[in-house]
Scaffold this active site. Structure first.
Site, PDB file in Angstrom:
ATOM      1  N   THR A   1      -1.346   0.526  -5.329  1.00 32.17           N
ATOM      2  CA  THR A   1      -1.879   1.356  -6.408  1.00 32.17           C
ATOM      3  C   THR A   1      -1.056   2.616  -6.597  1.00 32.17           C
ATOM      4  OG1 THR A   1      -4.058   0.549  -5.804  1.00 32.17           O
ATOM      5  CG2 THR A   1      -3.970   2.475  -7.241  1.00 32.17           C
TER       6      THR A   1
ATOM      7  N   ASP B   1      -4.240  -5.367  -9.946  1.00 30.70           N
ATOM      8  CA  ASP B   1      -4.798  -6.014  -8.752  1.00 30.70           C
ATOM      9  C   ASP B   1      -6.324  -5.798  -8.784  1.00 30.70           C
ATOM     10  OD1 ASP B   1      -5.497  -6.871  -6.226  1.00 30.70           O
ATOM     11  OD2 ASP B   1      -4.640  -5.135  -5.195  1.00 30.70           O
TER      12      ASP B   1
ATOM     13  N   HIS C   1      -2.377   7.429  -3.085  1.00 31.43           N
ATOM     14  CA  HIS C   1      -3.492   6.471  -3.100  1.00 31.43           C
ATOM     15  C   HIS C   1      -4.054   6.286  -1.690  1.00 31.43           C
ATOM     16  CE1 HIS C   1      -5.851   2.871  -3.878  1.00 31.43           C
ATOM     17  NE2 HIS C   1      -5.163   2.222  -2.952  1.00 31.43           N
TER      18      HIS C   1
ATOM     19  N   GLU D   1      -6.572  -1.982 -10.047  1.00 32.67           N
ATOM     20  CA  GLU D   1      -5.557  -1.157  -9.395  1.00 32.67           C
ATOM     21  C   GLU D   1      -4.297  -1.197 -10.244  1.00 32.67           C
ATOM     22  OE1 GLU D   1      -5.174  -2.310  -5.243  1.00 32.67           O
ATOM     23  OE2 GLU D   1      -6.820  -0.953  -4.711  1.00 32.67           O
TER      24      GLU D   1
ATOM     25  N   TYR E   1     -13.380  -6.444   5.445  1.00 30.32           N
ATOM     26  CA  TYR E   1     -11.962  -6.181   5.714  1.00 30.32           C
ATOM     27  C   TYR E   1     -11.592  -5.974   7.177  1.00 30.32           C
ATOM     28  CZ  TYR E   1     -11.993  -1.066   6.465  1.00 30.32           C
ATOM     29  OH  TYR E   1     -12.158   0.189   6.960  1.00 30.32           O
TER      30      TYR E   1
ATOM     31  N   TYR F   1       0.884  -1.175   0.000  1.00 31.83           N
ATOM     32  CA  TYR F   1       0.000   0.000   0.000  1.00 31.83           C
ATOM     33  C   TYR F   1       0.915   1.216   0.000  1.00 31.83           C
ATOM     34  CZ  TYR F   1      -4.373   2.334   1.724  1.00 31.83           C
ATOM     35  OH  TYR F   1      -5.521   3.097   1.898  1.00 31.83           O
TER      36      TYR F   1
ATOM     37  N   GLU G   1      -0.634  -1.149 -10.705  1.00 34.50           N
ATOM     38  CA  GLU G   1       0.515  -1.415  -9.835  1.00 34.50           C
ATOM     39  C   GLU G   1       1.692  -1.933 -10.665  1.00 34.50           C
ATOM     40  OE1 GLU G   1      -0.065  -3.555  -6.209  1.00 34.50           O
ATOM     41  OE2 GLU G   1      -2.216  -3.145  -6.125  1.00 34.50           O
TER      42      GLU G   1
ATOM     43  N   LYS H   1      -9.701  -9.382  -2.892  1.00 37.87           N
ATOM     44  CA  LYS H   1      -8.472  -9.256  -3.665  1.00 37.87           C
ATOM     45  C   LYS H   1      -7.997 -10.599  -4.209  1.00 37.87           C
ATOM     46  CE  LYS H   1      -7.469  -4.878  -2.569  1.00 37.87           C
ATOM     47  NZ  LYS H   1      -7.082  -3.835  -3.547  1.00 37.87           N
TER      48      LYS H   1
HETATM   49 CA    CA Z   1      -3.502  -3.378  -4.410  1.00 38.74          CA
END
Ligand code: CA
Length: 424
Positions: free
Chosen positions: A351, A234, A134, A200, A245, A129, A202, A254
């Protein structure tokens, strides 16, 4: 270093993705043949499995390119990575010997005739992360700008352990997942197809050297362990994530798939393009401090192609230099527990969002949680991905007169199964 000229003419094209300076590694097959290891050069692939079998290339005592992945090669370590790259550049450069030219000419396959496969065997995957922009955007949406960043954010790279088993190669169709959904105003969850499916943007880092069980590695050592980078999508089910979560982080939201681009762009190719992470807002503890520049200046973009449209629309343009934490920092952090890293493991950067609206790396951010739909050519809009949309990611780093291209990372999202438990 300027553009290195190759006798493979297509490699010298202005703004080509795969000049002699790049030489990314992949796994390919042609017309149902066995998978082989290959190196992209111009619009061709150099079949290094064939060159090794013909004894024109000798890397190690045992064959390295017999398995359909780059794991055995990666395991040989950075000195071999460097000498092999130098050998490739000599064989494919304009000063190549006649014997090299003849051998390589017979081992070139047009990329247009090849099917690409996963380039490595990956057993461990974690997603970070590491982009402050982001994290700030997402945190602002959920908690307001004053509490956007979690209290740990400026001290360590936050991550969760994901699944390596659902890493797929570019072009793989992605089935919209089902999951538990519960909007804030609903009394109870329901089981339904994801309504807020997202991408996402990445980079995935491919780790080429192992770490020892019980021993952490430094940031400098982590940098040496990194083999290369791929584009990574992602795929993220925002509504499933919202409900599931807390407190252990994302799980099924995910796990559907991570799509990667087929060519591993090596750290060696990116070496001249290093840039530093931004100035630290709070000093990092010594074990996470960087001894030098650990990011790269890599331009990235995402395009969305609706079903039936004649062209895709660019919906975001970002750059890898926007990261707050680098891949070596992420990798070093991952080993602080003593957790051993294996050859072929992959780490997602997180991201990659810039500071402007048009540089946000997900639809969640671009549409600001669905409140500001994104305009797509043809007079349509998107808040999240709709069925039969194709998401296309591209990336390239600009050197002195050449590009280091990543190729493409694409995936089309199919409608959810009407009943995911029925085969009918
Ligand atoms: Ca991600």
């Amino acid at each position: 270093m300027p553009l290195l000229k190759s006798w493979v003419e297509s490699a010298n094209a202005p703004n080509g993705q795969f000049p002699l300076n790049n030489l990314p590694y992949g796994v390919f097959s042609t017309s149902g043949d066995a998978r082989r290891c290959g190196v992209a050069i111009g619009d061709q692939i150099l079949d290094v499995t064939a060159l090794e079998q013909d004894a024109h290339l000798s890397i190690s005592d045992d064959p390295v390119f017999v398995a359909s992945s780059w794991n055995a090669f990666m395991a040989l370590g950075p000195e071999v990575w460097r000498s092999f790259r130098a050998r490739l550049q000599a064989m494919l450069g304009t000063e190549a010997s006649q014997a090299d030219r003849e051998a390589c000419s017979g081992a070139l396959v047009p990329q247009a005739d090849a099917t690409m496969h996963l380039p490595v065997e990956t057993r461990g995957y974690a997603d970070f992360y590491g982009c402050r922009n982001h994290a700030f955007n997402v945190g602002t949406m959920f908690r307001g700008p004053d509490n956007a960043l979690p209290p740990n954010y400026l001290h360590l790279p936050i991550a969760y352990s994901g699944r390596a088993s659902s890493i797929v190669i570019s072009g793989t169709e992605i089935r919209r997942p089902w999951g538990q959904l519960k909007a804030p105003e609903e009394d109870a969850p329901r089981f339904a197809p994801c309504e807020r499916f997202d991408f996402e943007l990445e980079l995935g880092v491919i780790v080429g050297q192992p770490s020892e069980f019980g021993r952490p590695v430094s940031v400098a050592k982590a940098d040496e362990m990194i083999f290369g980078y791929v584009l990574l999508n992602d795929w993220s089910a925002r509504d499933i994530q919202t409900w599931e979560y807390q407190p252990l982080g994302p799980f099924q939201a995910k796990a559907t798939a991570n799509t990667i681009s087929p060519w591993i762009v090596t750290g060696l190719a990116l070496e001249p393009l290093r840039v530093s992470t931004p100035e630290r807002e709070k000093p990092l503890l010594p074990h996470l401090q960087e001894p030098g520049p650990m990011l790269y200046d890599i331009d990235l973009e995402v395009l969305l192609l609706p079903d039936g449209a004649d062209h895709p629309t660019t919906i975001t343009q970002s750059n890898y230099s926007e990261m707050y934490y680098s891949a070596p920092q992420n990798l070093a952090h991952h080993t602080t527990s003593g957790c051993p890293i294996e050859v072929g493991d992959m780490l997602g950067s997180g991201t990659i969002s810039g500071t402007t609206r048009k540089s946000r790396g997900s639809l969640l951010e671009l549409s600001w949680g669905g409140t500001e739909p994104v305009e797509i050519d043809g007079g349509i809009t998107r808040s999240f991905i709709e069925d039969n949309d194709t998401i296309i990611m591209r990336g390239s780093a600009r050197g002195d007169g050449y590009l280091v291209g990543f190729g493409q990372c694409t995936g089309k999202v199919l409608a959810a199964y009407a009943d995911p438990y029925s085969r009918d």
